[in-house]
Write a protein that holds these residues in place. Structure first.
Motif, PDB file in Angstrom:
ATOM      1  N   UNK A 125     -32.286 -26.459  -6.252  1.00 47.47           N
ATOM      2  CA  UNK A 125     -30.895 -26.510  -6.704  1.00 47.47           C
ATOM      3  C   UNK A 125     -30.145 -25.256  -6.285  1.00 47.47           C
ATOM      4  N   UNK A 126     -28.883 -25.445  -5.946  1.00 46.21           N
ATOM      5  CA  UNK A 126     -27.958 -24.327  -5.777  1.00 46.21           C
ATOM      6  C   UNK A 126     -26.728 -24.674  -6.605  1.00 46.21           C
ATOM      7  N   UNK A 127     -26.469 -23.865  -7.612  1.00 44.57           N
ATOM      8  CA  UNK A 127     -25.260 -24.021  -8.423  1.00 44.57           C
ATOM      9  C   UNK A 127     -24.248 -22.998  -7.925  1.00 44.57           C
ATOM     10  N   UNK A 128     -23.045 -23.463  -7.630  1.00 47.29           N
ATOM     11  CA  UNK A 128     -22.004 -22.611  -7.064  1.00 47.29           C
ATOM     12  C   UNK A 128     -20.826 -22.588  -8.026  1.00 47.29           C
ATOM     13  N   UNK A 129     -20.377 -21.381  -8.396  1.00 46.21           N
ATOM     14  CA  UNK A 129     -19.257 -21.289  -9.330  1.00 46.21           C
ATOM     15  C   UNK A 129     -18.608 -19.915  -9.265  1.00 46.21           C
ATOM     16  N   UNK A 130     -17.302 -19.894  -9.410  1.00 42.90           N
ATOM     17  CA  UNK A 130     -16.592 -18.623  -9.552  1.00 42.90           C
ATOM     18  C   UNK A 130     -16.555 -18.201 -11.015  1.00 42.90           C
ATOM     19  N   UNK A 131     -16.813 -19.144 -11.918  1.00 38.71           N
ATOM     20  CA  UNK A 131     -16.767 -18.852 -13.354  1.00 38.71           C
ATOM     21  C   UNK A 131     -17.953 -19.493 -14.075  1.00 38.71           C
TER      22      UNK A 131
END
Length: 166
Positions: A125-131
């Motif tokens: 998994x790769x979770x991508x988020x600015x927040x």
């Protein structure tokens, strides 16, 4: 993968995906989950890195198409066919009581039909988020629960519920 807006999280995620394909093999299948407004960016960058033939793109509101592809007659392999799942704006999955959370969790926790060379059949998994943390640590907790068992994780912290409790 967390950083402020505009610093290249998409590029970094796809570079990691390209390395994953190299390590896992050319049979690798990647699912990218994204908000509709970001589709062009993901498709263009995947094309630029020449890995788009390994990727299925799906908006975060269409996850049902993967969970029951026969019912919806869409061209999406079932959940067990994906080796890597990239979730853009993963903070939108911080509430574990939504249908979208449950759908994504089912996709992420479905074992791969083709294990890696070491026999591991868990998706990466790769979770991508600015927040990633918006309101409380529970935001991060729920995002981790997308792919980990709360009481028996594969992380150094085995009991995540106990860890997040305080």
């Amino acid at each position: 993968l967390a950083d402020v807006v505009g610093l290249g999280k998409t590029i970094i995620a796809l570079l990691v995906a390209k390395k994953f394909i190299y390590e896992n093999g050319t049979h690798s299948k990647i699912l990218i989950v994204f908000p509709p407004a970001l589709e062009y960016s993901w498709r263009k960058t995947a094309n630029d890195f020449m890995i788009d033939n390994h990727i299925k793109f799906i908006t975060n509101g269409s996850l049902h198409k993967i969970l029951d592809p026969d019912k919806y007659h869409y061209d999406y392999p079932p959940a067990d066919q994906y080796d890597l799942v990239i979730v853009d704006e993963s903070h939108k999955f911080r509430n574990d009581f939504t249908q979208r959370f449950e759908q994504l969790q089912r996709i992420c926790k479905t074992r791969r039909s083709t294990p890696s060379e070491n026999g591991d059949d868990r998706k990466k998994m790769i979770l991508v988020s600015a927040t990633p943390l918006n309101n409380s640590p529970e935001d991060i907790e729920n995002q981790v629960y997308l792919f980990q068992d709360p009481r028996n994780s594969t992380l150094d912290i085995k009991n995540l519920q106990q860890f997040f409790k305080p």
